[in-house]
Design a protein around this motif. Structure first.
Motif, PDB file in Angstrom:
ATOM      1  N   ALA A 240       0.859  -1.193   0.000  1.00  0.00           N
ATOM      2  CA  ALA A 240       0.000   0.000   0.000  1.00  0.00           C
ATOM      3  C   ALA A 240       0.890   1.235   0.000  1.00  0.00           C
ATOM      4  O   ALA A 240       0.936   1.992   0.975  1.00  0.00           O
ATOM      5  CB  ALA A 240      -0.924  -0.011   1.211  1.00  0.00           C
TER       6      ALA A 240
ATOM      7  N   ARG B   6       0.146   7.673  -1.879  1.00  0.00           N
ATOM      8  CA  ARG B   6      -0.701   8.744  -1.389  1.00  0.00           C
ATOM      9  C   ARG B   6      -1.102   9.602  -2.591  1.00  0.00           C
ATOM     10  O   ARG B   6      -0.370   9.684  -3.577  1.00  0.00           O
ATOM     11  CB  ARG B   6       0.023   9.611  -0.353  1.00  0.00           C
TER      12      ARG B   6
ATOM     13  N   GLU C 242      -6.495  12.652   1.972  1.00  0.00           N
ATOM     14  CA  GLU C 242      -6.793  11.217   2.040  1.00  0.00           C
ATOM     15  C   GLU C 242      -5.498  10.525   2.444  1.00  0.00           C
ATOM     16  O   GLU C 242      -4.517  10.559   1.697  1.00  0.00           O
ATOM     17  CB  GLU C 242      -7.289  10.701   0.695  1.00  0.00           C
ATOM     18  N   HIS C 243      -5.494   9.939   3.631  1.00  0.00           N
ATOM     19  CA  HIS C 243      -4.248   9.414   4.196  1.00  0.00           C
ATOM     20  C   HIS C 243      -4.093   7.912   3.995  1.00  0.00           C
ATOM     21  O   HIS C 243      -3.102   7.335   4.448  1.00  0.00           O
ATOM     22  CB  HIS C 243      -4.176   9.770   5.680  1.00  0.00           C
ATOM     23  N   ARG C 244      -5.032   7.289   3.298  1.00  0.00           N
ATOM     24  CA  ARG C 244      -4.905   5.876   2.964  1.00  0.00           C
ATOM     25  C   ARG C 244      -4.294   5.720   1.578  1.00  0.00           C
ATOM     26  O   ARG C 244      -4.263   6.673   0.798  1.00  0.00           O
ATOM     27  CB  ARG C 244      -6.282   5.202   3.016  1.00  0.00           C
ATOM     28  N   SER C 245      -3.803   4.525   1.324  1.00  0.00           N
ATOM     29  CA  SER C 245      -3.229   4.236   0.010  1.00  0.00           C
ATOM     30  C   SER C 245      -4.363   4.009  -0.988  1.00  0.00           C
ATOM     31  O   SER C 245      -5.240   3.169  -0.767  1.00  0.00           O
ATOM     32  CB  SER C 245      -2.341   2.995   0.079  1.00  0.00           C
TER      33      SER C 245
ATOM     34  N   LEU D 251     -12.017   2.695  -2.964  1.00  0.00           N
ATOM     35  CA  LEU D 251     -11.269   1.973  -1.945  1.00  0.00           C
ATOM     36  C   LEU D 251     -12.007   0.673  -1.658  1.00  0.00           C
ATOM     37  O   LEU D 251     -13.214   0.557  -1.907  1.00  0.00           O
ATOM     38  CB  LEU D 251     -11.147   2.794  -0.660  1.00  0.00           C
TER      39      LEU D 251
ATOM     40  N   TRP E  86     -15.203   7.015  -2.580  1.00  0.00           N
ATOM     41  CA  TRP E  86     -14.908   8.055  -1.595  1.00  0.00           C
ATOM     42  C   TRP E  86     -14.661   9.369  -2.321  1.00  0.00           C
ATOM     43  O   TRP E  86     -14.381   9.392  -3.513  1.00  0.00           O
ATOM     44  CB  TRP E  86     -13.685   7.671  -0.766  1.00  0.00           C
TER      45      TRP E  86
END
Length: 343
Positions: free
Chosen positions: A271, A274, A290-293, A310, A319
């Motif tokens: 993952a 960014r 957005e801090h997720r992969s 996601l 999202w």
């Protein structure tokens, strides 16, 4: 056996057949009824007309996307009003793995099952989802885009591998002119200018085209263990590198910014990305909130808002987050993938 007994056996057989027939009819009716019912725990989905044409008379922008909700309409293109993304969905009956549309032209990347093995194809659609042309694909569909005018179409497939996270994969990206039906089967045939010099290598891979117009586009080039943002010219069949560490670019509707996946040191190899926004005038990067992969090619809902997929309970959720780095990410809709905004 007496005639009376034969008659009794015949009557019994007819009664059994009548019972089976009635059960079949009831079962079919039940299935038909359930096709238009809300799936347990999921969004309401029913059969109806889906159009890719702008200005259908409703005055409302729409989203068309791959419906991921479990049930008889899973993987079908479906639509909702853009201002009511959690509302009831209208499903088209047409199944796509990847999809995009603009100006009444759609591209649907499909899986086709056969007795020997699954294979894949690209289907160009008109505004009523009617097939115009189809093309066999060399691998698993992963990206699709249409130019703002609807004339140019592009798609990317995995020829080997099925993930961008590692390095053991090969892609093929094609560009199609829907006016002439001329297909450029692989961007690897384009002339490459890298860091100002002519460049050729056996390990080049391209993916993630995003169109500025019917000639100019941006995409990802991978070679020598690095990825590059390239600007391409479909008429001259050339690309030129602009920047390193850019994957799956997506150009804003006003043509001023690109949002892309950037590999960040210290993150998990599974993952690693960014999302960043790149100002094409100043070449300044801004991380979005957005801090997720995110392993997706984002879609711009407008000049300020991003939409992307996601993993979710149904396979994928959509999202949204502002493109300027402010605000926070929020879930836009459950059980959906590959959106396009119409109107």
């Amino acid at each position: 056996m007496t005639t009376r007994n034969r008659l009794l056996v015949l009557l019994a057989a007819l009664a059994v057949l009548a019972t089976v027939a009635a059960a079949s009819v009831l079962h079919a009716a039940d299935r038909a009824a359930r096709k238009d019912q809300t799936q347990a725990g999921g969004p309401a989905v029913s059969t109806g007309s889906v159009s890719l044409a702008a200005g259908t008379g409703t005055g409302t922008r729409r989203m068309v996307f791959r419906n991921m909700a479990w049930g008889p309409h899973r993987d079908e293109l479906a639509t909702v009003p853009a201002d009511n993304p959690t509302g009831p969905r209208t499903a088209s009956g047409l199944r796509c793995l990847r999809f995009y549309a603009a100006a009444g032209t759609g591209i649907c990347l499909q899986s086709v099952s056969s007795a020997l093995q699954d294979h894949y194809r690209a289907v160009v659609l008109d505004s009523r989802l009617r097939e115009l042309h189809r093309y066999s694909l060399a691998g698993i569909p992963t990206r699709a885009r249409v130019s703002p005018s609807g004339r140019m179409v592009s798609w990317t497939v995995f020829v080997s591998g099925d993930s961008y996270a590692g390095t053991n994969f090969s892609t093929r990206t094609s560009v199609l002119d829907t006016r002439t039906w001329r297909l450029q089967s692989s961007l690897e045939s384009y002339r490459i200018t890298k860091d100002g010099h002519s460049y050729r290598a056996a390990d080049t891979n391209f993916w993630g085209v995003t169109f500025a117009d019917d000639t100019r586009f941006y995409a990802t080039l991978a070679t020598g263990g690095k990825t590059y943002l390239v600007r391409g010219d479909a008429a001259a069949q050339t690309v030129r590198t602009l920047r390193t560490n850019v994957e799956c670019p997506s150009l804003s509707p006003d043509g001023t910014r690109i949002v892309f996946k950037k590999r960040v040191k210290g993150l998990s190899p599974d993952a690693p990305w960014r999302l960043f926004a790149l100002d094409l005038r100043t070449m300044r990067e801004t991380p979005v909130a957005e801090h997720r992969s995110v392993d997706d090619q984002v879609v711009w809902a407008d000049n300020h808002t991003l939409v992307y997929a996601l993993a979710g309970d149904y396979g994928a959720d959509l999202w949204t987050v502002p493109a300027d780095g402010k605000g926070a990410a929020r879930r836009l809709m459950n059980a959906a993938l590959a959106p396009a905004y119409i109107g």
